[in-house]
Design a protein around this motif. Structure first.
Motif, mmCIF file in Angstrom:
data_model
loop_
_atom_site.group_PDB
_atom_site.id
_atom_site.type_symbol
_atom_site.label_atom_id
_atom_site.label_comp_id
_atom_site.label_asym_id
_atom_site.label_seq_id
_atom_site.Cartn_x
_atom_site.Cartn_y
_atom_site.Cartn_z
ATOM 1 N N LEU A 1 9.058 8.214 20.472
ATOM 2 C CA LEU A 1 7.947 8.063 21.420
ATOM 3 C C LEU A 1 7.375 6.648 21.398
ATOM 4 O O LEU A 1 7.070 6.070 22.443
ATOM 5 C CB LEU A 1 6.843 9.074 21.104
ATOM 6 C CG LEU A 1 7.189 10.545 21.334
ATOM 7 C CD1 LEU A 1 6.098 11.450 20.780
ATOM 8 C CD2 LEU A 1 7.423 10.826 22.809
ATOM 9 N N LEU B 1 5.370 19.633 22.857
ATOM 10 C CA LEU B 1 6.388 19.918 21.850
ATOM 11 C C LEU B 1 6.808 21.375 21.994
ATOM 12 O O LEU B 1 6.061 22.287 21.666
ATOM 13 C CB LEU B 1 5.831 19.659 20.444
ATOM 14 C CG LEU B 1 6.804 19.807 19.272
ATOM 15 C CD1 LEU B 1 7.938 18.789 19.356
ATOM 16 C CD2 LEU B 1 6.067 19.665 17.935
ATOM 17 N N LEU C 1 14.894 20.482 17.719
ATOM 18 C CA LEU C 1 13.746 19.769 18.274
ATOM 19 C C LEU C 1 13.889 19.661 19.785
ATOM 20 O O LEU C 1 14.966 19.363 20.304
ATOM 21 C CB LEU C 1 13.686 18.363 17.671
ATOM 22 C CG LEU C 1 12.711 17.355 18.278
ATOM 23 C CD1 LEU C 1 11.268 17.760 17.993
ATOM 24 C CD2 LEU C 1 12.984 15.960 17.721
ATOM 25 N N LEU D 1 10.200 12.406 15.848
ATOM 26 C CA LEU D 1 9.876 12.240 17.264
ATOM 27 C C LEU D 1 8.891 11.101 17.489
ATOM 28 O O LEU D 1 8.941 10.420 18.518
ATOM 29 C CB LEU D 1 9.313 13.553 17.814
ATOM 30 C CG LEU D 1 8.941 13.605 19.293
ATOM 31 C CD1 LEU D 1 10.158 13.330 20.179
ATOM 32 C CD2 LEU D 1 8.341 14.968 19.628
ATOM 33 N N ASN D 2 7.998 10.876 16.523
ATOM 34 C CA ASN D 2 7.008 9.807 16.664
ATOM 35 C C ASN D 2 7.654 8.442 16.875
ATOM 36 O O ASN D 2 7.127 7.599 17.603
ATOM 37 C CB ASN D 2 6.110 9.752 15.428
ATOM 38 C CG ASN D 2 5.131 10.906 15.383
ATOM 39 O OD1 ASN D 2 4.474 11.220 16.364
ATOM 40 N ND2 ASN D 2 5.032 11.556 14.233
ATOM 41 N N LEU E 1 2.523 14.838 26.315
ATOM 42 C CA LEU E 1 3.595 15.359 25.479
ATOM 43 C C LEU E 1 3.433 16.850 25.234
ATOM 44 O O LEU E 1 2.354 17.320 24.875
ATOM 45 C CB LEU E 1 3.624 14.629 24.126
ATOM 46 C CG LEU E 1 4.705 15.087 23.145
ATOM 47 C CD1 LEU E 1 6.087 14.663 23.610
ATOM 48 C CD2 LEU E 1 4.427 14.559 21.744
ATOM 49 N N ALA F 1 11.198 18.301 23.158
ATOM 50 C CA ALA F 1 9.883 17.879 23.634
ATOM 51 C C ALA F 1 9.995 17.387 25.068
ATOM 52 O O ALA F 1 11.035 16.875 25.486
ATOM 53 C CB ALA F 1 9.311 16.780 22.745
ATOM 54 N N GLU G 1 9.298 19.765 14.824
ATOM 55 C CA GLU G 1 8.152 19.054 14.269
ATOM 56 C C GLU G 1 8.089 17.642 14.848
ATOM 57 O O GLU G 1 9.094 17.091 15.295
ATOM 58 C CB GLU G 1 8.272 18.981 12.744
ATOM 59 C CG GLU G 1 8.317 20.338 12.062
ATOM 60 C CD GLU G 1 8.515 20.231 10.561
ATOM 61 O OE1 GLU G 1 8.647 19.086 10.060
ATOM 62 O OE2 GLU G 1 8.555 21.275 9.893
ATOM 63 N N MET G 2 6.897 17.051 14.791
ATOM 64 C CA MET G 2 6.727 15.705 15.333
ATOM 65 C C MET G 2 7.581 14.710 14.553
ATOM 66 O O MET G 2 8.431 14.059 15.121
ATOM 67 C CB MET G 2 5.252 15.298 15.305
ATOM 68 C CG MET G 2 4.408 16.006 16.357
ATOM 69 S SD MET G 2 4.924 15.632 18.047
ATOM 70 C CE MET G 2 4.592 13.871 18.140
#
Length: 316
Positions: A79, A67, A55, A75-76, A65, A57, A71-72
């Protein structure tokens, strides 16, 4: 200037889903952790990277953002923690994680707790364990839409806990070398919580009785843990599993892992976490865990031994 913090994953022994409706639950921190390292950046953007998750970002005040890979997902949570508890100055964030992602083992809670603790340390803010747990729960609520405080509480405090509403009690129980976790990728927690909620709305009298029964099981399991009544604890896990099946969160793969574990000598085995995929936990005498692990992996499932962790969040 830098900061580093880590937090453990978790396994729920009793009370998942019922805890969302104010019932008690029992969970333990496991010896798999997420570690967040924060360093000052000399660039005009924040970089978030995890080699474990492949990952990367970039977060820029001008372009938002980007990427770059991965995958998100997890990461969500990073953030959202940054949005709430960081001042937007550029930093470099590195995530190391040994908790399986998306398996119902508290990976998002561990990452959230570790991120908040690392940010507090980075900004030289004084914080307490209850404050970290409360703020981490806020992040999970924002990201998921609905979440109990159980995951973030156990990730923050560590050990074996009995959670009744917002009251946390550290309890004793000898679970060393007694637990095996089998896991696959799960449905999103929010999706499973919504599924149970909809079933609750369609059949409130039946579902309320089931939630009450799970609560009684959890309270009795607390006593069995304290008295080290292994046979009773295993039987209660199996009864709890039947009720989880009734509320609609089981799946074919979970059921296969549950019965494979029992056939290999588990005293009890059940879903741990939201269900719909994800993980099962098998409890046995220590001399049977190796056989259970081998039986699960022989069927093609991911599996691991899991020991309790007395350590919650650690700032390093």
């Amino acid at each position: 200037m830098g900061s580093k913090a880590s937090a453990p994953g978790k396994a729920i022994l009793f009370g998942e889903h019922a805890v969302v409706y104010g019932k008690p639950a029992i969970a333990l921190a496991i010896d798999k952790r997420a570690t967040i390292t924060i360093k000052e950046s000399h660039r005009d953007y924040t970089r978030i990277k995890s080699d474990d998750l492949d990952l990367e970002a970039i977060l820029s005040p001008e372009t938002g953002l980007k990427l770059k890979k991965g995958e998100m997902g997890i990461l969500n949570y990073i953030l959202k923690a940054l949005e709430f508890y960081h001042d937007s100055t550029p930093i470099n964030i590195k995530l190391k994680i040994s908790i399986p992602i998306g398996a119902g083992l508290g990976s998002s809670a561990a990452v959230t707790v570790a991120t908040i603790a690392a940010l507090d340390n980075y900004h030289k803010r004084k914080s307490t364990l209850p404050s970290i747990a409360r703020r981490a729960h806020r992040v999970e609520l924002e990201v998921q839409g609905a979440a109990s405080p159980l995951d973030t509480s156990i990730s923050t405090h560590g050990g074996l806990i009995y959670l009744d509403k917002e009251k946390i009690e550290q309890i004793k129980g000898d679970l060393k070398d007694s637990l095996v976790i089998g896991y696959t990728r799960s449905e999103e927690t929010a999706k499973m919580v919504k599924l149970v909620k909809e079933r609750m709305e369609r059949h409130p009298q039946i579902m309320n009785l089931i939630m009450d029964a799970i609560a009684h099981i959890t309270r009795k399991a607390r006593k069995a843990l304290k008295s080290d009544d292994k046979e009773c604890l295993g039987e209660l896990m199996n009864i709890n599993q039947g009720l989880l099946d009734a509320i609609g969160v089981n799946s074919k793969s979970l059921s296969e892992m549950i019965y494979t574990s029992r056939e290999a000598g588990a005293l009890g085995s059940k879903i741990t976490g939201a269900g719909g995929g994800g993980s099962i936990i098998a409890y046995s005498h220590p001399d049977r865990t190796g056989q259970i692990l081998e039986s699960l992996t022989a069927r093609g499932y991911n599996a691991m031994k899991a020991n309790p962790s007395t350590r919650g969040v650690l700032i390093q």
